[in-house]
Each structure stands twice: as C-alpha cells, then as structure tokens.
Design a protein around this motif. Sequence first.
Motif, PDB file in Angstrom:
ATOM      1  N   TYR A 249       0.841  -1.207   0.000  1.00  0.00           N
ATOM      2  CA  TYR A 249       0.000   0.000   0.000  1.00  0.00           C
ATOM      3  C   TYR A 249       0.877   1.258   0.000  1.00  0.00           C
ATOM      4  CZ  TYR A 249      -3.275   3.590   1.558  1.00  0.00           C
ATOM      5  OH  TYR A 249      -4.015   4.751   1.660  1.00  0.00           O
ATOM      6  N   ASP A 250       1.951   1.218   0.788  1.00  0.00           N
ATOM      7  CA  ASP A 250       2.891   2.347   0.838  1.00  0.00           C
ATOM      8  C   ASP A 250       3.503   2.605  -0.537  1.00  0.00           C
ATOM      9  OD1 ASP A 250       4.851   4.251   2.151  1.00  0.00           O
ATOM     10  OD2 ASP A 250       6.249   2.712   1.435  1.00  0.00           O
ATOM     11  N   ARG A 251       3.897   1.544  -1.237  1.00  0.00           N
ATOM     12  CA  ARG A 251       4.473   1.694  -2.589  1.00  0.00           C
ATOM     13  C   ARG A 251       3.427   2.237  -3.571  1.00  0.00           C
ATOM     14  NH1 ARG A 251       8.577   3.271  -2.803  1.00  0.00           N
ATOM     15  NH2 ARG A 251       7.894   3.904  -0.774  1.00  0.00           N
ATOM     16  N   TYR A 252       2.171   1.776  -3.404  1.00  0.00           N
ATOM     17  CA  TYR A 252       1.081   2.260  -4.263  1.00  0.00           C
ATOM     18  C   TYR A 252       0.920   3.782  -4.111  1.00  0.00           C
ATOM     19  CZ  TYR A 252      -3.755   3.833  -4.828  1.00  0.00           C
ATOM     20  OH  TYR A 252      -4.868   4.588  -5.114  1.00  0.00           O
ATOM     21  N   VAL A 253       0.892   4.263  -2.866  1.00  0.00           N
ATOM     22  CA  VAL A 253       0.722   5.707  -2.618  1.00  0.00           C
ATOM     23  C   VAL A 253       1.929   6.478  -3.166  1.00  0.00           C
ATOM     24  CG1 VAL A 253       0.364   7.521  -0.873  1.00  0.00           C
ATOM     25  CG2 VAL A 253      -0.723   5.290  -0.579  1.00  0.00           C
ATOM     26  N   ALA A 254       3.145   5.934  -2.932  1.00  0.00           N
ATOM     27  CA  ALA A 254       4.374   6.620  -3.374  1.00  0.00           C
ATOM     28  C   ALA A 254       4.432   6.763  -4.891  1.00  0.00           C
ATOM     29  CB  ALA A 254       5.596   5.856  -2.871  1.00  0.00           C
TER      30      ALA A 254
ATOM     31  N   PRO B  47       2.056  10.513  -5.691  1.00  0.00           N
ATOM     32  CA  PRO B  47       3.246  11.105  -5.059  1.00  0.00           C
ATOM     33  C   PRO B  47       3.003  12.491  -4.437  1.00  0.00           C
ATOM     34  CG  PRO B  47       3.453  11.104  -7.457  1.00  0.00           C
ATOM     35  CD  PRO B  47       2.254  10.291  -7.134  1.00  0.00           C
ATOM     36  N   LEU B  48       2.079  13.267  -5.020  1.00  0.00           N
ATOM     37  CA  LEU B  48       1.847  14.631  -4.526  1.00  0.00           C
ATOM     38  C   LEU B  48       1.192  14.658  -3.140  1.00  0.00           C
ATOM     39  CD1 LEU B  48       0.651  16.346  -7.837  1.00  0.00           C
ATOM     40  CD2 LEU B  48       2.941  16.405  -6.828  1.00  0.00           C
ATOM     41  N   VAL B  49       0.431  13.599  -2.819  1.00  0.00           N
ATOM     42  CA  VAL B  49      -0.231  13.574  -1.493  1.00  0.00           C
ATOM     43  C   VAL B  49       0.381  12.500  -0.578  1.00  0.00           C
ATOM     44  CG1 VAL B  49      -2.433  14.563  -2.238  1.00  0.00           C
ATOM     45  CG2 VAL B  49      -2.066  12.090  -2.443  1.00  0.00           C
ATOM     46  N   TYR B  50       1.578  12.010  -0.974  1.00  0.00           N
ATOM     47  CA  TYR B  50       2.217  10.918  -0.214  1.00  0.00           C
ATOM     48  C   TYR B  50       2.400  11.267   1.267  1.00  0.00           C
ATOM     49  CZ  TYR B  50       5.596   7.386   1.233  1.00  0.00           C
ATOM     50  OH  TYR B  50       6.225   6.372   1.916  1.00  0.00           O
ATOM     51  N   THR B  51       2.952  12.453   1.550  1.00  0.00           N
ATOM     52  CA  THR B  51       3.244  12.819   2.949  1.00  0.00           C
ATOM     53  C   THR B  51       1.979  12.909   3.791  1.00  0.00           C
ATOM     54  OG1 THR B  51       4.104  14.743   1.745  1.00  0.00           O
ATOM     55  CG2 THR B  51       5.348  14.014   3.649  1.00  0.00           C
TER      56      THR B  51
END
Length: 311
Positions: free
Chosen positions: A120-125, A129-133
């Motif tokens: 899931y972390d890799r999917y978000v990254a 990427p713009l809302v990753y943090t």
Amino acid sequence: MAEENTSSVTEFILTGLTDQPELQIPLFFLFLCFYMVTVVGNLGLITLIGLNSHLHIPMYFFLFNLSFIDFSFSTAIVPKMLTSFISEKNFISYAGCMTQLFFFCFFVFSESFILSAMAYDRYVAICKPLVYTVTMSPQVCLLLLLGVYGMGVFGAMAHTGNIVFLTFCGDNLVNHYMCDIIPLLELSCNSSYINLLVVFIVVTIGIGVPIVTIFISYGFILSSIFHISSTEGRSKAFSTCSSHILAVSLFFGSGAFMYLKPPSILPLDQGKVSSLFYTIVVPMFNPLIYSLRNKDVKLALKKTLDRIMLS
C-alpha cells in the motif's frame, strides 16, 4: 475420560527434520549459520534504520518492523529446532508447545499483513506522489501497524484456541521440528473436519486478504508505471518495488504451498521442507534482499561504518 486423556499428555517429542544420524551434525551447523545470518541481517537493518535519520520515512518504518518480525519469528523456531539435531529426544512441554504455536502464528500473520502494508505504501508513493506525505502520515502508519499486529493476535488466538481445546490421547510424537498446526491436529484423538475447516478459513484470511491487497496495489502501480513516458522514470519505479515483490513471492509462495493443500496431497515430511522456507529462508533473505538492492540502505551502511571508523 476426555479430561484424563488431556492431562495425560504433559509434553511432546519433536521428531526434527531428519532421523538419519549422519545428517544431524552437518544440519546443525548449516542451520546455526542460517540463524546467525538472520540475526545479524535483521538486527543490522533495525540498527541502520534507527541510526540514520534519512531513513525515517514510511517505507523504512515498515521495513524496520518487517526486520523485527523476521528476527522474532526465527528466534521462536530455530533455537528449539537446533536442539533436535544434538539431543537424542527433543522434548517440549505442553505449555511450551502451545506458546511456540502462538508466537509462530502471531509472527506469520504479522509478516503477511506488514507485506501488504508495504505494498500500500508503494502504491501511494508511485500512484499519488503529490499527497504521499499526507496520506502516509505518522498517524496513518501507526494505525496500519496496529492493524498488522492486531491481525497477528487474531491469527495466533484462532489457531492456538483451535488446538488447546483438543484432546491428546497417549501418542505425543510430533512429526515436525516445531509445534505446527497440522501435525498437532493429526495427533489429536478428537480433531474433526470442523478443526481443519477453522485452519483453512483462518489461513485463507491470513494469506488471502494480504494477497488481494498486494495484487490490487500492484495493479494500480503497473498501470501508473506504463503511463510514465521516460524509460529512466519507469526503471526507477520498478526498482523501488522489485525487493518487495521478491519478498512477497518467497513468503506467500511457500506458505500457500504448505497450508492451502489438503494434508493427503502434501505429505508431512514434504511439508517440513516447505516450512523451512518461511521459518528459516525468508527471515534470512529479507534483510539481504532489501539491503543489497537498495541504494538508501547501502548509503546508510557506508555512513554508519565511516562514523565508526572515525570515532
């Protein structure tokens, strides 16, 4: 009568991996080396992530926990397994056996769900990427981790509860190097279709839910990667996922092979060999996969060694 039978088995004898005397000592040293590599690799990765602030991001937060799970998982199984190679009869108390079974199930389930959290972390990254943090904030990471260990407790309670209420009549020879679910079910004189069904359902949840999560995550990841125009961008995105894909394949492949087939199809001795993969090989290879294929970890190792040399 049931109570009498239950109380008659106060300890079990683990048969170990092999009954061939000439193989015992070589196997003892082989698995001792494996265990030492596992301990050094996982504790080394935990230390590196802890000491290097540039690794204090969600990806390495989950990797830190994966290393902790692998180290603990291996420690719950291997030391007892090693004694089977050097002792004539490898005894384990009933309470010790149930404790080992509990922690074995806890760490298997935890590993399964931490791998899906990492997907899931890799999917978000890669896909957002713009809302990753914001999406992978410290609060979200802690909630995911709580879910990981919560599922570990669920799996451990379900499997151990399934075994604890069984009656063991006389025969206490467990045909395995650890207290595993299927060999214990085979020893019981009152295990039924329902007990096997519980095992199948719980294992399907423990393997099925994370696998579905991982497949969905990688479906979106692949779709995003194919939309990246530059070859360099594509290869960078693939390289951030390759270690995780390898770890997932090793873990789920061996687990599914062992548990999602009826015992009649998979003889126990063959099952022992399959168990070696996720109890010994996977915890040993995970830190190697993530450190040898990861530039950030290699950089952190170099910096840490430089610091030690200069001090």
